[in-house]
Design a protein around this motif. Structure first.
Motif, short mmCIF file in Angstrom:
data_model
loop_
_atom_site.label_atom_id
_atom_site.label_comp_id
_atom_site.label_asym_id
_atom_site.label_seq_id
_atom_site.Cartn_x
_atom_site.Cartn_y
_atom_site.Cartn_z
N LYS A 53 0.85 -1.18 0.00
CA LYS A 53 0.00 0.00 0.00
C LYS A 53 0.89 1.23 0.00
CE LYS A 53 -2.42 0.80 3.77
NZ LYS A 53 -3.52 0.78 4.76
N SER A 56 -2.46 6.22 1.55
CA SER A 56 -3.83 6.08 2.02
C SER A 56 -4.39 7.45 2.33
CB SER A 56 -3.89 5.19 3.27
OG SER A 56 -3.47 5.91 4.41
N LEU A 86 -3.13 -2.99 -3.04
CA LEU A 86 -4.04 -1.88 -3.32
C LEU A 86 -3.91 -1.48 -4.78
CD1 LEU A 86 -5.94 -0.21 -1.38
CD2 LEU A 86 -4.29 -1.70 -0.22
#
Length: 258
Positions: A53, A56, A86
């Protein structure tokens, strides 16, 4: 927050609809996909799904220096049972292009995104991903059932994410077999493991359960392992490190008492 993510996917779904009308959608891959369910059951309880990831909404940019190839190799070497990726572009700086690279070590790969239309399932089937995430709260029961059917039709496993008992009731009504409890409070943007401890009391035979978010230490991981979670999805805790693979190695050693 989820409504913001829904709006961000409208353009993508529109493009997919146009591609379907033009018969230009990529074809599903014909391949034997490694099973996320089997990986978690064989390595659990407490099997780690390590997440890639880059950013965010709550943390901003997390770690853009670590590449998908470094992540795949580092997490596999550390002992991850599976990988989560992601792919949402607007808020998480993800990409579908990460999936083939992350699949190279041969571990099951979970596509984590905001998936609302069966064409997104077909889009996922054109990658080497083994599974995809469906968020119960973003779908009606009928929509969730349709997405689960689409997953079965294309050889993909579905992880249905829930935040509370209402979400869990919907997941069970749709006959979801892999359930992921997200420990994040969407209103306060805080995390706590108590919701995982409460919801797993409703686990039925044949279900595979994953706890996600809010595990910051080996102690947290052992806590979720102790109440019976087959899988532990660890993302931000790892990605905040300079080398998330080494960080995972250390966490697993601590969790297992090495």
């Amino acid at each position: 927050m989820l409504e913001k993510f829904r709006r961000a996917k409208e353009a993508e779904i529109h493009v997919l609809r146009q591609m379907a009308a033009d018969e230009t959608l990529p074809k599903p891959l014909s391949m034997q996909r490694p099973s996320l369910r089997r990986a978690l059951l064989s390595r659990g309880p407490g099997a780690v799904i390590a997440e890639y990831k880059r950013a965010s909404p709550s943390k901003g940019l997390i770690n853009a220096a670590w590449t998908p190839r470094q992540a795949a190799e580092g997490y596999a070497r550390a002992g991850a049972a599976a990988l989560s990726v992601l792919t949402e572009e607007v808020h998480f700086q993800g990409s579908l292009d990460f999936l083939p690279v992350m699949a190279e070590p041969g571990l099951p790969v979970l596509r984590k995104d905001f998936l609302l239309h069966p064409l997104q399932v077909l889009q996922t089937a054109a990658t080497p991903a083994s599974a995809l995430l469906l968020i119960a709260r973003m779908l009606t029961l009928a929509e969730l059932e349709a997405m689960l059917v689409a997953c079965r039709d294309h050889g993909l496993e579905a992880v249905v994410e829930v935040f509370d008992t209402t979400d869990l009731a919907k997941a069970k009504a749709a006959a979801a077999s892999i359930i992921q409890v997200n420990n994040r409070d969407l209103d306060k943007l805080t995390t706590g493991l108590r919701i995982s401890e409460e919801l797993i009391e409703h686990r039925a035979s044949g279900e595979v359960w994953i706890s996600a978010s809010g595990m910051h230490s080996a102690e947290d991981m052992r806590r979720m392992q102790g109440v019976g979670y087959d899988g532990l999805l660890i993302g931000t805790r790892l990605m905040q490190e300079t080398d998330p693979g080494i960080a995972l190695t250390k966490l697993l050693e601590e969790m297992n008492g090495a």
